[in-house]
Scaffold this motif. Sequence first.
Motif, mmCIF file in Angstrom:
data_model
loop_
_atom_site.group_PDB
_atom_site.id
_atom_site.type_symbol
_atom_site.label_atom_id
_atom_site.label_comp_id
_atom_site.label_asym_id
_atom_site.label_seq_id
_atom_site.Cartn_x
_atom_site.Cartn_y
_atom_site.Cartn_z
ATOM 1 N N HIS A 292 41.500 32.991 54.857
ATOM 2 C CA HIS A 292 40.397 32.865 55.812
ATOM 3 C C HIS A 292 39.620 31.564 55.709
ATOM 4 C CE1 HIS A 292 40.943 36.990 57.099
ATOM 5 N NE2 HIS A 292 40.961 37.358 55.825
ATOM 6 N N GLY A 293 39.945 30.719 54.763
ATOM 7 C CA GLY A 293 39.220 29.467 54.594
ATOM 8 C C GLY A 293 38.239 29.553 53.433
ATOM 9 N N MET A 294 37.785 28.400 53.020
ATOM 10 C CA MET A 294 36.897 28.317 51.865
ATOM 11 C C MET A 294 35.502 28.829 52.213
ATOM 12 S SD MET A 294 38.826 27.260 49.557
ATOM 13 C CE MET A 294 40.562 27.159 49.941
ATOM 14 N N SER A 295 34.893 29.477 51.242
ATOM 15 C CA SER A 295 33.544 30.011 51.397
ATOM 16 C C SER A 295 32.713 29.565 50.199
ATOM 17 C CB SER A 295 33.595 31.545 51.457
ATOM 18 O OG SER A 295 33.866 32.075 50.185
ATOM 19 N N PRO A 296 31.427 29.856 50.182
ATOM 20 C CA PRO A 296 30.614 29.489 49.025
ATOM 21 C C PRO A 296 31.048 30.161 47.721
ATOM 22 C CG PRO A 296 29.200 29.874 50.906
ATOM 23 C CD PRO A 296 30.588 30.282 51.315
ATOM 24 N N VAL A 297 31.846 31.216 47.784
ATOM 25 C CA VAL A 297 32.312 31.913 46.592
ATOM 26 C C VAL A 297 33.644 31.336 46.093
ATOM 27 C CG1 VAL A 297 32.906 34.202 45.672
ATOM 28 C CG2 VAL A 297 31.132 33.979 47.390
ATOM 29 N N SER A 298 34.339 30.589 46.919
ATOM 30 C CA SER A 298 35.663 30.058 46.565
ATOM 31 C C SER A 298 35.682 29.255 45.265
ATOM 32 C CB SER A 298 36.213 29.209 47.707
ATOM 33 O OG SER A 298 36.377 29.984 48.862
ATOM 34 N N PRO A 299 34.692 28.376 45.011
ATOM 35 C CA PRO A 299 34.729 27.631 43.741
ATOM 36 C C PRO A 299 34.746 28.521 42.504
ATOM 37 C CG PRO A 299 33.155 26.621 45.217
ATOM 38 C CD PRO A 299 33.596 27.904 45.858
ATOM 39 N N ILE A 300 34.099 29.675 42.575
ATOM 40 C CA ILE A 300 34.087 30.591 41.440
ATOM 41 C C ILE A 300 35.497 31.093 41.158
ATOM 42 C CG2 ILE A 300 33.244 32.813 40.585
ATOM 43 C CD1 ILE A 300 30.717 32.356 42.222
ATOM 44 N N GLY A 301 36.221 31.455 42.196
ATOM 45 C CA GLY A 301 37.589 31.931 42.007
ATOM 46 C C GLY A 301 38.485 30.874 41.402
ATOM 47 N N PHE A 302 38.386 29.646 41.921
ATOM 48 C CA PHE A 302 39.261 28.584 41.423
ATOM 49 C C PHE A 302 38.897 28.156 39.999
ATOM 50 C CE2 PHE A 302 40.108 28.121 45.981
ATOM 51 C CZ PHE A 302 41.492 28.166 45.939
ATOM 52 N N VAL A 303 37.614 28.165 39.652
ATOM 53 C CA VAL A 303 37.246 27.772 38.293
ATOM 54 C C VAL A 303 37.676 28.840 37.288
ATOM 55 C CG1 VAL A 303 34.873 28.663 38.053
ATOM 56 C CG2 VAL A 303 35.503 26.519 36.988
ATOM 57 N N HIS A 304 37.603 30.115 37.672
ATOM 58 C CA HIS A 304 38.085 31.165 36.778
ATOM 59 C C HIS A 304 39.598 31.086 36.626
ATOM 60 C CE1 HIS A 304 34.758 33.731 35.519
ATOM 61 N NE2 HIS A 304 34.186 33.437 36.677
#
Length: 97
Positions: free
Chosen positions: A27-39
Motif C-alpha cells: 500500500h505504500g510507505m506510511s509513518p510506521v514503515s520506518p519502524i518495520g524496516f529498522v526492526h
Amino acid sequence: MELGMTQIMPKSVARVTQRIIQLSLVHGMSPVSPIGFVHLGSYIAKFGDISGGYHYVKLARSLLDKVGSRESAGEVICIGTQVVAYVEPLQAALEYH
C-alpha cells in the motif's frame, strides 16, 4: 509498535514487523514503515548478516525524512544506532544525536 511492545510481547514483534513491511510494500510507505524496516535490519544483523541489516537500517533512517514520522523517530534512531555502530565510525552513528 512501541518499544514497550518488545518488552511486553517480545514473541509478537517478528510477526508485527513482517506485517508492517508487507503492508508498506503493498500500500505504500506510511509513518510506521520506518519502524518495520529498522526492526527487520536489527533482526538480520542479530542473526549474523550485519551488512544486510545495515542496509535496512539505512532505509528506515531515510524513510524518517521522507514520510515525516516524528513520533517513531526515537525508536528508529535507538534501534538503528545499535546496528550502525558496527559498520560506521561512532561519530556517524551519533549523527541524529
